[in-house]
Design an enzyme around this catalytic site. Structure first.
Site, short mmCIF file in Angstrom:
data_model
loop_
_atom_site.label_atom_id
_atom_site.label_comp_id
_atom_site.label_asym_id
_atom_site.label_seq_id
_atom_site.Cartn_x
_atom_site.Cartn_y
_atom_site.Cartn_z
N HIS A 88 13.89 3.45 -47.16
CA HIS A 88 14.65 3.57 -45.90
C HIS A 88 15.30 4.95 -45.74
CE1 HIS A 88 14.54 -0.89 -45.52
NE2 HIS A 88 14.80 -0.91 -46.79
O1 RIB Z 1 19.17 -1.27 -45.44
C1 RIB Z 1 18.80 -0.17 -46.23
C2 RIB Z 1 19.99 0.63 -46.62
O2 RIB Z 1 20.83 -0.15 -47.45
C3 RIB Z 1 19.63 1.87 -47.46
O3 RIB Z 1 20.55 2.90 -47.18
C4 RIB Z 1 19.79 1.40 -48.87
O4 RIB Z 1 20.17 2.46 -49.76
C5 RIB Z 1 20.92 0.42 -48.74
O5 RIB Z 1 22.12 1.16 -48.83
#
Ligand code: RIB
Ligand code: CA
Length: 315
Positions: free
Chosen positions: A242
């Site tokens: 992500h």
């Molecule tokens: O939903 C994904 C996010 O949540 C990313 O930033 C991951 O590192 C968690 O923090």
């Protein structure tokens, strides 16, 4: 080569945060000037130590790390994400300690000073809960107004949530902070699950940078737990990185297809708490509208990440 974009990463490392930091260090288009840490995946002390160690892994312990908020603005985050990122946040991998000490300034002070003194517009990639950015808006509004671009990994327009049926983790961890930031006039790109879930780094790609050298090998090792989690949580034959996609947008402005939308965060206490309600009925003309990422070429994004990470051992 144009002048590198000054970049700050606000982060809660975190496996994908670690890959996002390494991606920034591997990209000549940006100059990583500061890393600010926030509570989130794991506790603040751990996210801060992890940021120091990831920078040291890439030979960049010169980049200052300033610690920020240890807790959400109003209501405590219900739980951390050790079950996803490992108890220490890096997939069970123990990186070598950094020789650098954490910056003595609180994150919002370090960020404000950078914003107020930088002659060029600074891009901020926020890839954890938005507590630090909300505090910056309240304590140093003049500095916040100098942010050139804010690229947020968070939320979801059409894909529901990943930590609850409705909420994506970063927004869910501090909904009040997310509302303060996404409801502000800051020029914000929202990189949510709609595009991150379409960007899958497969085992072949991971093997490519793992073979590139020691830094790539450590990055691949950090990912292994995330890979196992992705298989069980999303049924994907690869890993969803992500935060690295948000940093890709910071490095390559316009890489993601965005539409200006009105966004509201559910700060109630029902089943929807932490949901980003994105109004997709119209293109918004409001000053507080958010550039919501709605299109991505996931294969191109994954290959870009692999290529850049493979280059870390050649720098
Ligand atoms: O939903 C994904 C996010 O949540 C990313 O930033 C991951 O590192 C968690 O923090
Ligand atoms: Ca994160």
């Amino acid at each position: 080569m144009p002048v590198p974009i000054p970049l700050v990463i606000d982060t809660d490392p975190g496996i994908d945060d670690a890959l996002a930091i390494l991606l920034a260090l591997a990209s000549p288009e940006v100059d990583l000037r500061l890393v600010t840490t926030v509570h989130g995946n794991v506790e603040l002390a751990q996210t801060t130590e992890n940021a120091l160690r990831v920078l040291h892994l890439a030979g960049r312990s010169d980049v200052p790390v300033a610690a920020g908020a240890a807790a959400s603005l109003v209501h405590p985050q219900p739980e951390r994400a050790g079950h996803v990122h490992g108890a220490a946040g890096l997939g069970g991998v123990e990186l070598a300690p950094s020789p650098a000490a954490v910056d003595p300034r609180p994150a919002v002070v370090a960020l404000a000073e950078l914003l107020l003194t930088s002659p060029e517009p600074v891009t901020v990639a926020a890839v954890g809960p938005l507590t630090n950015l909300a505090l910056l808006l309240r304590v140093f509004p003049d500095a916040a107004a100098r942010i050139g671009r804010l690229v947020v990994m968070g939320g979801s327009a059409t894909r529901g949530g990943n930590v609850t049926a409705a909420a994506e983790f970063n927004v869910w961890a501090d909904p009040e902070a997310a509302q303060a930031v996404l409801g502000s006039p800051l020029p914000t790109v929202l990189v949510g699950l709609d595009v991150t879930l379409a960007t899958v780094l497969d085992e072949g790609g991971i093997a490519r940078f793992a073979a590139a050298g020691p830094i790539g090998a450590q990055a691949a090792a950090i990912l292994q737990q995330y890979l196992d989690h992705a298989r069980s949580a999303y049924g994907t034959a690869g890993v969803v990185v992500h935060d690295a996609l948000a940093v890709t947008e910071a490095i390559r402005p316009g890489f993601l297809g965005t539409v200006r939308r009105d966004v509201v965060v559910d700060t109630g206490f029902g089943a929807g708490r932490g949901q980003t309600l994105v109004d997709r009925r119209t293109v918004s003309g409001a000053a507080t509208a958010v550039d919501v990422a709605e299109q991505v070429d996931g294969a191109v994004a994954a290959d870009f990440l692999v290529s850049r990470l493979s280059g870390l051992d050649r720098r």
